[in-house]
Motif scaffolding. Structure first.
Motif, mmCIF file in Angstrom:
data_model
loop_
_atom_site.group_PDB
_atom_site.id
_atom_site.type_symbol
_atom_site.label_atom_id
_atom_site.label_comp_id
_atom_site.label_asym_id
_atom_site.label_seq_id
_atom_site.Cartn_x
_atom_site.Cartn_y
_atom_site.Cartn_z
ATOM 1 N N UNK A 30 -95.034 -19.091 -58.763
ATOM 2 C CA UNK A 30 -94.410 -19.647 -59.963
ATOM 3 C C UNK A 30 -92.901 -19.452 -59.862
ATOM 4 N N UNK A 31 -92.168 -20.381 -60.449
ATOM 5 C CA UNK A 31 -90.721 -20.247 -60.469
ATOM 6 C C UNK A 31 -90.315 -19.059 -61.335
ATOM 7 N N UNK A 32 -89.322 -18.345 -60.887
ATOM 8 C CA UNK A 32 -88.724 -17.283 -61.671
ATOM 9 C C UNK A 32 -87.587 -17.895 -62.499
ATOM 10 N N UNK A 33 -87.020 -17.141 -63.418
ATOM 11 C CA UNK A 33 -85.847 -17.664 -64.131
ATOM 12 C C UNK A 33 -84.730 -18.090 -63.167
ATOM 13 N N UNK A 34 -84.552 -17.337 -62.098
ATOM 14 C CA UNK A 34 -83.547 -17.711 -61.100
ATOM 15 C C UNK A 34 -83.895 -19.061 -60.460
ATOM 16 N N UNK A 35 -85.171 -19.285 -60.194
ATOM 17 C CA UNK A 35 -85.608 -20.548 -59.623
ATOM 18 C C UNK A 35 -85.396 -21.706 -60.581
ATOM 19 N N UNK A 36 -85.610 -21.458 -61.873
ATOM 20 C CA UNK A 36 -85.401 -22.509 -62.876
ATOM 21 C C UNK A 36 -83.937 -22.898 -62.981
ATOM 22 N N UNK A 37 -83.047 -21.959 -62.668
ATOM 23 C CA UNK A 37 -81.613 -22.262 -62.706
ATOM 24 C C UNK A 37 -81.231 -23.318 -61.670
ATOM 25 N N UNK A 38 -82.066 -23.511 -60.658
ATOM 26 C CA UNK A 38 -81.788 -24.513 -59.630
ATOM 27 C C UNK A 38 -82.104 -25.937 -60.090
ATOM 28 N N UNK A 39 -82.742 -26.086 -61.235
ATOM 29 C CA UNK A 39 -83.118 -27.401 -61.735
ATOM 30 C C UNK A 39 -81.963 -28.391 -61.786
ATOM 31 N N UNK A 40 -80.838 -28.053 -62.416
ATOM 32 C CA UNK A 40 -79.723 -29.005 -62.468
ATOM 33 C C UNK A 40 -79.166 -29.359 -61.087
ATOM 34 N N UNK A 41 -79.171 -28.404 -60.186
ATOM 35 C CA UNK A 41 -78.680 -28.674 -58.829
ATOM 36 C C UNK A 41 -79.595 -29.664 -58.132
ATOM 37 N N UNK A 42 -80.896 -29.444 -58.222
ATOM 38 C CA UNK A 42 -81.853 -30.349 -57.588
ATOM 39 C C UNK A 42 -81.812 -31.731 -58.235
ATOM 40 N N UNK A 43 -81.611 -31.785 -59.544
ATOM 41 C CA UNK A 43 -81.498 -33.073 -60.233
ATOM 42 C C UNK A 43 -80.270 -33.826 -59.746
ATOM 43 N N UNK A 44 -79.157 -33.115 -59.561
ATOM 44 C CA UNK A 44 -77.936 -33.755 -59.065
ATOM 45 C C UNK A 44 -78.148 -34.310 -57.657
ATOM 46 N N UNK A 45 -78.853 -33.570 -56.817
ATOM 47 C CA UNK A 45 -79.154 -34.068 -55.468
ATOM 48 C C UNK A 45 -80.040 -35.303 -55.533
ATOM 49 N N UNK A 46 -81.025 -35.285 -56.418
ATOM 50 C CA UNK A 46 -81.910 -36.436 -56.590
ATOM 51 C C UNK A 46 -81.110 -37.658 -57.030
ATOM 52 N N UNK A 47 -80.250 -37.481 -58.024
ATOM 53 C CA UNK A 47 -79.448 -38.586 -58.535
ATOM 54 C C UNK A 47 -78.533 -39.125 -57.446
ATOM 55 N N UNK A 48 -77.925 -38.252 -56.671
ATOM 56 C CA UNK A 48 -77.037 -38.653 -55.595
ATOM 57 C C UNK A 48 -77.797 -39.468 -54.537
ATOM 58 N N UNK A 49 -78.970 -39.000 -54.179
ATOM 59 C CA UNK A 49 -79.790 -39.714 -53.202
ATOM 60 C C UNK A 49 -80.255 -41.065 -53.714
ATOM 61 N N UNK A 50 -80.619 -41.126 -54.981
ATOM 62 C CA UNK A 50 -81.085 -42.386 -55.552
ATOM 63 C C UNK A 50 -79.954 -43.413 -55.639
#
Length: 53
Positions: A30-50
């Motif tokens: 399961x994601x930890x709070x630290x892992x959840x903090x990566x959400x905006x970063x991963x979303x930005x990468x997704x948006x950039x790729x799209x």
């Protein structure tokens, strides 16, 4: 390969590993709070790729 990556992520504190008793043995990640903090970063990468299409 997947188990190695999960072990690295657990070591970095991004995911938590929970081994459950029983046969066959099962493991839950399961994601930890630290892992959840990566959400905006991963979303930005997704948006950039799209947008590159």
């Amino acid at each position: 390969m997947l188990s190695e990556r999960l072990a690295q992520l657990a070591g970095a504190g991004v995911v938590a590993r929970e081994r459950r008793p029983g046969w066959p043995p099962t493991v839950r990640y399961a994601l930890t709070p630290r892992g959840r903090e990566l959400g905006p970063v991963l979303q930005a990468l997704w948006d950039w790729g799209a947008a590159a299409d």
